[in-house]
Scaffold this motif. Structure first.
Motif, PDB file in Angstrom:
ATOM      1  N   ALA A  80       0.847  -1.190   0.000  1.00 30.61           N
ATOM      2  CA  ALA A  80       0.000   0.000   0.000  1.00 30.61           C
ATOM      3  C   ALA A  80       0.885   1.244   0.000  1.00 30.61           C
ATOM      4  O   ALA A  80       1.943   1.260   0.627  1.00 30.61           O
ATOM      5  N   PRO A  81       0.461   2.304  -0.688  1.00 31.82           N
ATOM      6  CA  PRO A  81       1.254   3.536  -0.679  1.00 31.82           C
ATOM      7  C   PRO A  81       1.321   4.105   0.733  1.00 31.82           C
ATOM      8  O   PRO A  81       0.331   4.115   1.458  1.00 31.82           O
ATOM      9  N   SER A  82       2.510   4.564   1.084  1.00 33.14           N
ATOM     10  CA  SER A  82       2.685   5.036   2.452  1.00 33.14           C
ATOM     11  C   SER A  82       3.663   6.204   2.488  1.00 33.14           C
ATOM     12  O   SER A  82       4.341   6.508   1.513  1.00 33.14           O
ATOM     13  N   ILE A  83       3.710   6.820   3.643  1.00 30.44           N
ATOM     14  CA  ILE A  83       4.654   7.895   3.915  1.00 30.44           C
ATOM     15  C   ILE A  83       5.681   7.314   4.882  1.00 30.44           C
ATOM     16  O   ILE A  83       5.327   6.811   5.947  1.00 30.44           O
ATOM     17  N   ASP A  84       6.940   7.371   4.489  1.00 30.84           N
ATOM     18  CA  ASP A  84       8.006   6.775   5.286  1.00 30.84           C
ATOM     19  C   ASP A  84       8.774   7.855   6.021  1.00 30.84           C
ATOM     20  O   ASP A  84       9.118   8.889   5.440  1.00 30.84           O
ATOM     21  N   GLN A  85       9.046   7.596   7.295  1.00 30.00           N
ATOM     22  CA  GLN A  85       9.829   8.519   8.111  1.00 30.00           C
ATOM     23  C   GLN A  85      10.905   7.730   8.841  1.00 30.00           C
ATOM     24  O   GLN A  85      10.683   6.581   9.235  1.00 30.00           O
ATOM     25  N   ARG A  86      12.038   8.346   9.005  1.00 24.43           N
ATOM     26  CA  ARG A  86      13.132   7.715   9.742  1.00 24.43           C
ATOM     27  C   ARG A  86      13.322   8.461  11.059  1.00 24.43           C
ATOM     28  O   ARG A  86      13.383   9.692  11.083  1.00 24.43           O
ATOM     29  N   THR A  87      13.377   7.701  12.149  1.00 26.58           N
ATOM     30  CA  THR A  87      13.619   8.281  13.466  1.00 26.58           C
ATOM     31  C   THR A  87      14.891   7.667  14.046  1.00 26.58           C
ATOM     32  O   THR A  87      15.507   6.796  13.434  1.00 26.58           O
ATOM     33  N   ASP A  88      15.250   8.088  15.250  1.00 25.56           N
ATOM     34  CA  ASP A  88      16.425   7.531  15.914  1.00 25.56           C
ATOM     35  C   ASP A  88      16.233   6.057  16.263  1.00 25.56           C
ATOM     36  O   ASP A  88      17.202   5.307  16.382  1.00 25.56           O
ATOM     37  N   PHE A  89      14.975   5.633  16.402  1.00 26.46           N
ATOM     38  CA  PHE A  89      14.679   4.267  16.808  1.00 26.46           C
ATOM     39  C   PHE A  89      14.375   3.330  15.646  1.00 26.46           C
ATOM     40  O   PHE A  89      14.270   2.127  15.828  1.00 26.46           O
TER      41      PHE A  89
END
Length: 185
Positions: A80-89
Motif C-alpha cells: 500500500a502507498p505510504s509515507i516513510d519517516q526515519r527516526t532515531d529508533f
C-alpha cells in the motif's frame, strides 16, 4: 516506464489470446471446416513462412506469459502507498489510507457536515489533503470550510507528525431538508 511496457505487453497478449480463442471456437463449433484446419496444420510443416510466423508468435506469447508470471509471484509489489519517516529508533511507515481516515475523522467533528470524502497526495512540501463535503446549509460555508481546514491540518499533523502543506475543501452540495406541510381539511 515498466508500467507502460507491461500495459503494452498485456495488450499484445490479449490480442494473441483473442485470436486463439476465435480459432478454437470456430474449430469446435464447426465454422472452420476440418479440411481447412488440417490444411492449416500441414502448411506449418511445408513452408518456412508460416512456420516462422508461428514460431515468432509462440515465442512472444511464451515471453509475455513468463513476464506476467513473474509480476504475479514477486513479493512486495502490492504494498500500500505510504509515507516513510526515519527516526532515531527506526523507520515509521504510515499508509495514505490512515492519513485519509484521520482527515475524515477530524472533518466529521465539525457541526453541519454530512457526507465526507478525502483524497491524499504526497508532495515535497508535505501532504495535500482534498476534502469533499456535503453541508447542511445552516452554517456559513466560508467559516465552516476554514474550520474544517484548520481542524484537519492540526489533527493530522498532531497525530502523524507529518507537515500538511494544504487542505482544500470542496463543498459539493447542501443537504435538502424535507419540509412537510400540514394538510388542512
Amino acid at each position: 516506464m515498466a508500467r507502460v511496457l507491461d500495459k503494452l505487453l498485456l495488450f499484445i497478449y490479449s490480442l494473441i489470446i483473442l485470436a486463439a480463442s476465435f480459432a478454437a471456437l470456430g474449430a469446435a463449433s464447426g465454422i472452420i471446416e476440418s479440411s481447412d484446419a488440417i490444411a492449416s496444420v500441414r502448411s506449418l510443416y511445408d513452408g518456412w513462412g508460416v512456420r516462422t510466423a508461428v514460431i515468432i508468435v509462440s515465442a512472444v506469447s511464451l515471453l509475455i506469459s513468463l513476464r506476467f508470471l513473474y509480476i504475479a509471484l514477486r513479493r512486495g509489489g502490492g504494498a500500500a502507498p505510504s509515507i516513510d519517516q526515519r527516526t532515531d529508533f527506526g523507520d515509521i511507515r504510515i499508509s495514505l489510507e490512515t492519513v485519509e481516515n484521520l482527515a475524515l475523522k477530524a472533518a466529521s467533528r465539525q457541526r453541519g457536515v454530512q457526507d465526507l470524502r478525502a483524497r491524499i497526495r504526497v508532495t515535497d512540501a508535505g501532504i495535500d489533503i482534498s476534502i469533499r463535503a456535503v453541508v447542511d446549509g445552516d452554517s456559513p460555508i466560508p467559516s465552516l470550510s476554514e474550520e474544517i481546514q484548520r481542524s484537519v491540518k492540526d489533527y493530522v499533523e498532531e497525530i502523524t507528525g507529518i507537515p500538511v502543506a494544504n487542505v482544500a475543501v470542496f463543498v459539493a452540495n447542501i443537504v435538502r431538508t424535507q419540509t412537510f406541510k400540514n394538510r388542512v381539511e
